[in-house]
Design an enzyme around this catalytic site. Structure first.
Site, PDB file in Angstrom:
ATOM      1  N   ARG A 100       0.841  -1.195   0.000  1.00  0.00           N
ATOM      2  CA  ARG A 100       0.000   0.000   0.000  1.00  0.00           C
ATOM      3  C   ARG A 100       0.878   1.247   0.000  1.00  0.00           C
ATOM      4  O   ARG A 100       1.516   1.561   1.001  1.00  0.00           O
ATOM      5  CB  ARG A 100      -0.932   0.026   1.212  1.00  0.00           C
ATOM      6  N   ASP A 115      -3.943   3.173  14.236  1.00  0.00           N
ATOM      7  CA  ASP A 115      -3.150   3.760  13.167  1.00  0.00           C
ATOM      8  C   ASP A 115      -3.692   5.162  12.900  1.00  0.00           C
ATOM      9  O   ASP A 115      -4.513   5.688  13.654  1.00  0.00           O
ATOM     10  CB  ASP A 115      -3.134   2.879  11.916  1.00  0.00           C
TER      11      ASP A 115
END
Length: 545
Positions: free
Chosen positions: A179, A459
């Protein structure tokens, strides 16, 4: 404006002409950087920047114009201009064999130990993350590329100085998916004609230029997760980047495969169109639930009728989230694409058996919900959850996927996607937002983007929810369940109290090595400013070296 942390004079590490423009690499030296900042990678990056950066900037400006419309009261709807795309019977190209079964994927940053453990985990795929779980220091970005290159070539090892344990890859490893950063993030350490390059193009170009041949040799390919998109035009840009890259590297069309995270409310209205733009390269869509909740708050932040309750009360059983997930499954399966479920952020609680069992039961329930709804796979953040998640999908999914589950019963309207959930705002919810937000930003500023807090793996997306909720609650004078207004003054009092609690929890040694004052000031500024920062990582990035 906060001063940069560890500010040092910029050092030009590399400077040369790349077919016209001047490309400069700035920043501190990172060991083995020459192995990933290769001439081929930099040439590809320069070419992609020249061809596509202007479009990227235009698309980011289009986001701002769309936000102005939303602020004025315009509500999202399915696009009339693309009705034919939604109506036509088209399908994406077939996916490679190592992407056929994705029932369990683990995600995490690209530090060396994590890369080894994730690839060794009993999962189908590992999403190596340069985005929300990775603080984009120059060292992290370069070392992450080195770590993935070593992993692909199976030369990666890691020695734990504290335990003496040596980590190596096992015989069987998970499929690697990368990613890159989102379109909005720059990479300030690389400039072309004085202009910072896109973080997304930097991550993508270095990885594919340096590893496409080694991936092919191992019988796999360059596979990606694409984050934060808000429209099919942004997907079209990625598709054009893929086509140009395949031509430049001599790869057959369709070699690159990408799964798009549907993690913005606007993208939810363009799922068909996003798959269509990427149909030669698409592998599926993913329910990026935490970013999606953040996007829901952010896009309607100026409207008091869009206030959400405490984050803990906004689960996937809520109508707007359930509708989004069902629509994603129906859309994907009609087009032959995988419909990936969301993240289980829980981590094992080793010191409390009862709390651990309760957390694991929540994971089990969530994964069963996803499997029964028709998802083809799901995400976990910790290997300790692998067996529970796999068992949930194995109990429902008899083949490699559930593409035959067409969900013809689903009929989602704009109102379904925009229905605001009921629920209370509590003082505990306010305090939790402050505690998590400050501690996450503090860790991020120290170079750690994946942070275990209160038995969850946080996160940037979950920190964004905390920040956005506080900003919105204060702006609209929300009341907590005890009848008190949420004001800037109340926030100040709670921030002081929660900083004291954080200090008690982490201890003096951790305080001495951390940057809590800087993190608290940045968090406070973002909460109190009249203008909402689109992403907390943008102002925070200015403080990174």
């Amino acid at each position: 404006m906060l001063p940069p942390m560890n500010a040092k004079p910029e050092e030009v590490l590399y400077s040369r002409e790349q077919n016209g423009p001047r490309l400069e690499v700035l920043g501190p030296h990172v060991e083995r950087s020459a192995e990933v900042l290769t001439p081929l990678a930099l040439q590809l990056l320069a070419s992609l920047h020249r061809r596509f950066n202007a479009r990227r900037v235009e698309l980011l400006a289009a986001r701002e114009r769309r936000q102005e419309e939303l602020d004025a009261g315009v509500r999202p709807d399915f696009l009339a201009s693309t009705a034919e795309v939604r109506a036509d019977d088209w399908r994406i190209s077939p996916v490679p064999a190592d992407l056929a079964d994705r029932r369990l994927e683990i995600t995490g940053p690209v530090d060396r130990k994590m890369v080894i453990n994730a690839l060794n985990a009993p999962v189908c795929a590992y999403m190596a993350d340069f985005e929300d779980s990775c603080s984009p220091t120059w060292s992290n970005m370069i070392r992450g590329q080195v770590n993935l290159a070593d992993a692909i070539r199976r030369t990666i090892t890691y020695g734990d100085a504290a335990t003496g344990k040596i980590y190596r890859l096992g015989e069987r490893t998970a499929t690697l998916i990368v990613r890159p950063r989102g379109w909005h993030l720059p990479e300030k350490h690389v400039r072309i004609n004085g202009e910072s390059v896109s973080g997304a193009l930097f991550d993508f170009a270095l990885f594919i230029a340096n590893n496409h041949a080694a991936l092919a040799k191992r019988g796999t390919g360059p596979y990606f997760y694409l984050p934060k998109m808000e429209s099919h035009l942004e997907a079209r840009l990625w598709n054009d980047v893929f086509l140009a890259t395949q031509d430049a590297l001599g790869l057959p069309r369709g070699t690159i495969k990408a799964t798009v995270l549907i993690e913005t409310i606007l993208a939810a209205f363009e799922m068909d169109e996003i798959l269509y733009e990427l149909r030669e390269h698409a592998a599926g869509l993913n329910c990026g639930r935490w970013d999606y909740i953040f996007s829901f708050i952010k896009k309607f932040r100026h409207h008091p009728d869009f206030l959400l309750p405490d984050r803990a009360a906004v689960g996937m059983d809520r109508h707007f989230l359930k509708s989004y997930a069902n629509l994603l499954i129906k859309t994907c399966h009609r087009r032959g694409a995988h419909a990936m479920g969301g993240m289980a952020a829980q981590i094992p609680i080793r010191h409390d058996t009862a709390a651990n069992e309760a957390a694991l039961n929540r994971v089990r329930t969530d994964k069963l919900r996803e499997a029964r709804a028709g998802h083809d796979g799901t995400w976990i953040a910790h290997p300790g959850l692998a067996q529970i998640a796999r068992d949930a999908f194995d109990s429902v999914m008899r083949g490699p996927n559930q593409l035959d589950v067409l969900r013809l019963d689903v009929n989602v309207s704009p109102g379904d996607l925009l229905r605001v959930p009921n629920g209370g705002i509590t003082e505990n919810g306010l305090r939790a937002c402050i505690r998590v937000g400050v501690q996450y930003i503090e860790a991020w500023l120290r170079g750690n983007g994946c942070v275990p807090l209160y038995n969850l793996m946080e996160d940037a997306a979950t920190a964004e929810i905390c920040r956005a909720q506080l900003w919105q609650w204060i702006r609209h004078g929300a009341r907590t369940t005890d009848g008190q207004l949420v004001t800037a003054e109340r926030f100040d009092r709670l921030l002081t109290a929660e900083l004291d609690r954080i200090h008690d929890e982490v201890g003096w040694e951790r305080l001495a090595t951390g940057v809590f004052p800087t993190a608290a000031r940045l968090f406070e500024r973002m909460i109190k400013e009249e203008t909402f920062d689109e992403f907390l990582t943008l102002p925070a990035y200015e403080l990174l070296s």
